[in-house]
Design a protein around this motif. Structure first.
Motif, mmCIF file in Angstrom:
data_model
loop_
_atom_site.group_PDB
_atom_site.id
_atom_site.type_symbol
_atom_site.label_atom_id
_atom_site.label_comp_id
_atom_site.label_asym_id
_atom_site.label_seq_id
_atom_site.Cartn_x
_atom_site.Cartn_y
_atom_site.Cartn_z
ATOM 1 N N GLN A 59 -6.868 8.804 -13.323
ATOM 2 C CA GLN A 59 -6.282 9.665 -12.285
ATOM 3 C C GLN A 59 -7.227 9.710 -11.099
ATOM 4 O OE1 GLN A 59 -3.275 10.896 -12.279
ATOM 5 N NE2 GLN A 59 -2.869 10.147 -14.331
ATOM 6 N N PRO A 60 -6.803 9.457 -9.912
ATOM 7 C CA PRO A 60 -5.486 8.924 -9.582
ATOM 8 C C PRO A 60 -5.350 7.488 -10.079
ATOM 9 C CG PRO A 60 -6.860 8.894 -7.637
ATOM 10 C CD PRO A 60 -7.667 9.559 -8.732
ATOM 11 N N ALA A 61 -4.122 7.046 -10.202
ATOM 12 C CA ALA A 61 -3.865 5.704 -10.728
ATOM 13 C C ALA A 61 -4.502 4.655 -9.815
ATOM 14 C CB ALA A 61 -2.370 5.467 -10.845
ATOM 15 N N PRO A 62 -5.158 3.655 -10.402
ATOM 16 C CA PRO A 62 -5.739 2.575 -9.598
ATOM 17 C C PRO A 62 -4.623 1.690 -9.044
ATOM 18 C CG PRO A 62 -5.932 2.069 -11.925
ATOM 19 C CD PRO A 62 -5.349 3.455 -11.827
ATOM 20 N N PRO A 63 -4.950 0.776 -8.125
ATOM 21 C CA PRO A 63 -3.919 -0.169 -7.663
ATOM 22 C C PRO A 63 -3.344 -0.928 -8.855
ATOM 23 C CG PRO A 63 -5.915 -0.370 -6.352
ATOM 24 C CD PRO A 63 -6.228 0.553 -7.501
ATOM 25 N N ARG A 64 -2.081 -1.319 -8.746
ATOM 26 C CA ARG A 64 -1.422 -2.024 -9.851
ATOM 27 C C ARG A 64 -2.197 -3.269 -10.238
ATOM 28 N NH1 ARG A 64 2.344 0.517 -12.685
ATOM 29 N NH2 ARG A 64 3.902 -1.080 -12.790
ATOM 30 N N PRO A 65 -2.495 -3.429 -11.512
ATOM 31 C CA PRO A 65 -3.151 -4.655 -11.976
ATOM 32 C C PRO A 65 -2.232 -5.869 -11.794
ATOM 33 C CG PRO A 65 -3.265 -2.926 -13.641
ATOM 34 C CD PRO A 65 -2.327 -2.460 -12.577
ATOM 35 N N PHE A 66 -2.848 -7.039 -11.716
ATOM 36 C CA PHE A 66 -2.094 -8.280 -11.519
ATOM 37 C C PHE A 66 -0.951 -8.422 -12.519
ATOM 38 C CE2 PHE A 66 -1.430 -12.513 -13.268
ATOM 39 C CZ PHE A 66 -0.807 -13.116 -12.194
ATOM 40 N N ILE A 67 -1.222 -8.206 -13.787
ATOM 41 C CA ILE A 67 -0.212 -8.446 -14.820
ATOM 42 C C ILE A 67 1.023 -7.577 -14.595
ATOM 43 C CG2 ILE A 67 -1.122 -6.804 -16.523
ATOM 44 C CD1 ILE A 67 0.173 -10.282 -17.431
ATOM 45 N N LEU A 68 0.834 -6.356 -14.119
ATOM 46 C CA LEU A 68 1.980 -5.476 -13.872
ATOM 47 C C LEU A 68 2.698 -5.853 -12.582
ATOM 48 C CD1 LEU A 68 0.557 -2.044 -15.068
ATOM 49 C CD2 LEU A 68 1.875 -3.749 -16.348
ATOM 50 N N MET A 69 1.947 -6.328 -11.587
ATOM 51 C CA MET A 69 2.589 -6.842 -10.375
ATOM 52 C C MET A 69 3.461 -8.056 -10.728
ATOM 53 S SD MET A 69 -0.509 -6.629 -7.577
ATOM 54 C CE MET A 69 0.440 -7.269 -6.207
ATOM 55 N N MET A 70 2.916 -8.961 -11.544
ATOM 56 C CA MET A 70 3.651 -10.165 -11.938
ATOM 57 C C MET A 70 4.897 -9.802 -12.733
ATOM 58 S SD MET A 70 4.148 -13.357 -11.920
ATOM 59 C CE MET A 70 2.715 -14.273 -11.453
ATOM 60 N N LYS A 71 4.762 -8.837 -13.618
ATOM 61 C CA LYS A 71 5.901 -8.395 -14.420
ATOM 62 C C LYS A 71 7.008 -7.837 -13.518
ATOM 63 C CE LYS A 71 6.989 -5.153 -18.174
ATOM 64 N NZ LYS A 71 6.404 -4.136 -19.074
ATOM 65 N N GLU A 72 6.623 -6.999 -12.567
ATOM 66 C CA GLU A 72 7.603 -6.422 -11.644
ATOM 67 C C GLU A 72 8.307 -7.504 -10.819
ATOM 68 O OE1 GLU A 72 5.167 -3.704 -9.462
ATOM 69 O OE2 GLU A 72 5.193 -2.217 -11.074
ATOM 70 N N LEU A 73 7.535 -8.469 -10.325
ATOM 71 C CA LEU A 73 8.128 -9.543 -9.529
ATOM 72 C C LEU A 73 9.064 -10.416 -10.359
ATOM 73 C CD1 LEU A 73 5.031 -10.562 -7.399
ATOM 74 C CD2 LEU A 73 7.145 -9.500 -6.572
ATOM 75 N N THR A 74 8.684 -10.667 -11.606
ATOM 76 C CA THR A 74 9.535 -11.464 -12.486
ATOM 77 C C THR A 74 10.851 -10.744 -12.753
ATOM 78 O OG1 THR A 74 7.590 -12.451 -13.525
ATOM 79 C CG2 THR A 74 9.659 -12.559 -14.757
ATOM 80 N N MET A 75 10.762 -9.458 -13.042
ATOM 81 C CA MET A 75 11.979 -8.688 -13.303
ATOM 82 C C MET A 75 12.835 -8.574 -12.043
ATOM 83 S SD MET A 75 10.353 -5.793 -15.813
ATOM 84 C CE MET A 75 11.853 -4.844 -15.948
ATOM 85 N N LEU A 76 12.206 -8.352 -10.907
ATOM 86 C CA LEU A 76 12.941 -8.267 -9.646
ATOM 87 C C LEU A 76 13.673 -9.589 -9.376
ATOM 88 C CD1 LEU A 76 13.565 -6.700 -7.023
ATOM 89 C CD2 LEU A 76 11.507 -7.755 -6.061
ATOM 90 N N GLY A 77 12.965 -10.693 -9.570
ATOM 91 C CA GLY A 77 13.581 -11.991 -9.360
ATOM 92 C C GLY A 77 14.775 -12.228 -10.261
ATOM 93 N N PHE A 78 14.632 -11.864 -11.523
ATOM 94 C CA PHE A 78 15.728 -12.069 -12.459
ATOM 95 C C PHE A 78 16.919 -11.160 -12.143
ATOM 96 C CE2 PHE A 78 18.099 -10.939 -16.276
ATOM 97 C CZ PHE A 78 18.591 -12.195 -16.625
ATOM 98 N N PHE A 79 16.651 -9.876 -11.985
ATOM 99 C CA PHE A 79 17.752 -8.932 -11.837
ATOM 100 C C PHE A 79 18.419 -8.979 -10.464
ATOM 101 C CE2 PHE A 79 15.671 -7.003 -15.569
ATOM 102 C CZ PHE A 79 16.768 -7.052 -16.427
ATOM 103 N N THR A 80 17.837 -9.681 -9.524
ATOM 104 C CA THR A 80 18.511 -9.867 -8.237
ATOM 105 C C THR A 80 19.121 -11.271 -8.121
ATOM 106 O OG1 THR A 80 16.428 -10.495 -7.159
ATOM 107 C CG2 THR A 80 17.081 -8.176 -7.028
ATOM 108 N N SER A 81 19.031 -12.040 -9.210
ATOM 109 C CA SER A 81 19.640 -13.369 -9.228
ATOM 110 C C SER A 81 21.077 -13.281 -9.750
ATOM 111 C CB SER A 81 18.832 -14.313 -10.131
ATOM 112 O OG SER A 81 18.968 -13.940 -11.481
ATOM 113 N N GLU A 82 21.813 -14.341 -9.591
ATOM 114 C CA GLU A 82 23.186 -14.357 -10.069
ATOM 115 C C GLU A 82 23.268 -14.156 -11.591
ATOM 116 O OE1 GLU A 82 26.974 -17.321 -9.998
ATOM 117 O OE2 GLU A 82 25.751 -17.178 -8.182
ATOM 118 N N PRO A 83 22.445 -14.848 -12.414
ATOM 119 C CA PRO A 83 22.519 -14.610 -13.862
ATOM 120 C C PRO A 83 22.149 -13.173 -14.245
ATOM 121 C CG PRO A 83 21.316 -16.643 -13.441
ATOM 122 C CD PRO A 83 21.536 -15.970 -12.110
ATOM 123 N N GLY A 84 21.183 -12.596 -13.527
ATOM 124 C CA GLY A 84 20.743 -11.228 -13.836
ATOM 125 C C GLY A 84 21.765 -10.204 -13.468
#
Length: 84
Positions: A59-84
């Motif tokens: 506390q306070p939360a540190p900047p998002r670690p790489f792995i969580l940034m990558m996870k968010e980007l992967t999910m964003l990419g999938f769920f905003t794609s036609e298959p997602g």
């Protein structure tokens, strides 16, 4: 990353990617992309769990670690794609 993130966040992401690969080399002796699928899964889970625990316990939360940034980007990419 280049078109959407600030220069600071771009640098943080790219530095995180480099560090992620270096950690894989230290743990397994090879770059992440060269690991066996089981090793990749094991490594991602370990790094992910550590990042989640760090966020919960800081506390306070540190900047998002790489792995969580990558996870968010992967999910964003999938769920905003036609298959997602």
């Amino acid at each position: 990353i280049k078109d959407c993130y600030s220069k600071e966040d771009q640098d943080r992401f790219l530095n995180g990617l480099t560090e992620f690969d270096e950690q894989a080399k230290k743990a397994y002796g090879d770059a992440f992309a060269e690991l066996e699928p089981e090793q990749q899964t094991e490594f991602v889970k370990k790094v992910h769990d550590e990042a989640i625990n760090a966020e919960k316990n800081t506390q306070p939360a540190p900047p998002r670690p790489f792995i969580l940034m990558m996870k968010e980007l992967t999910m964003l990419g999938f769920f905003t794609s036609e298959p997602g």
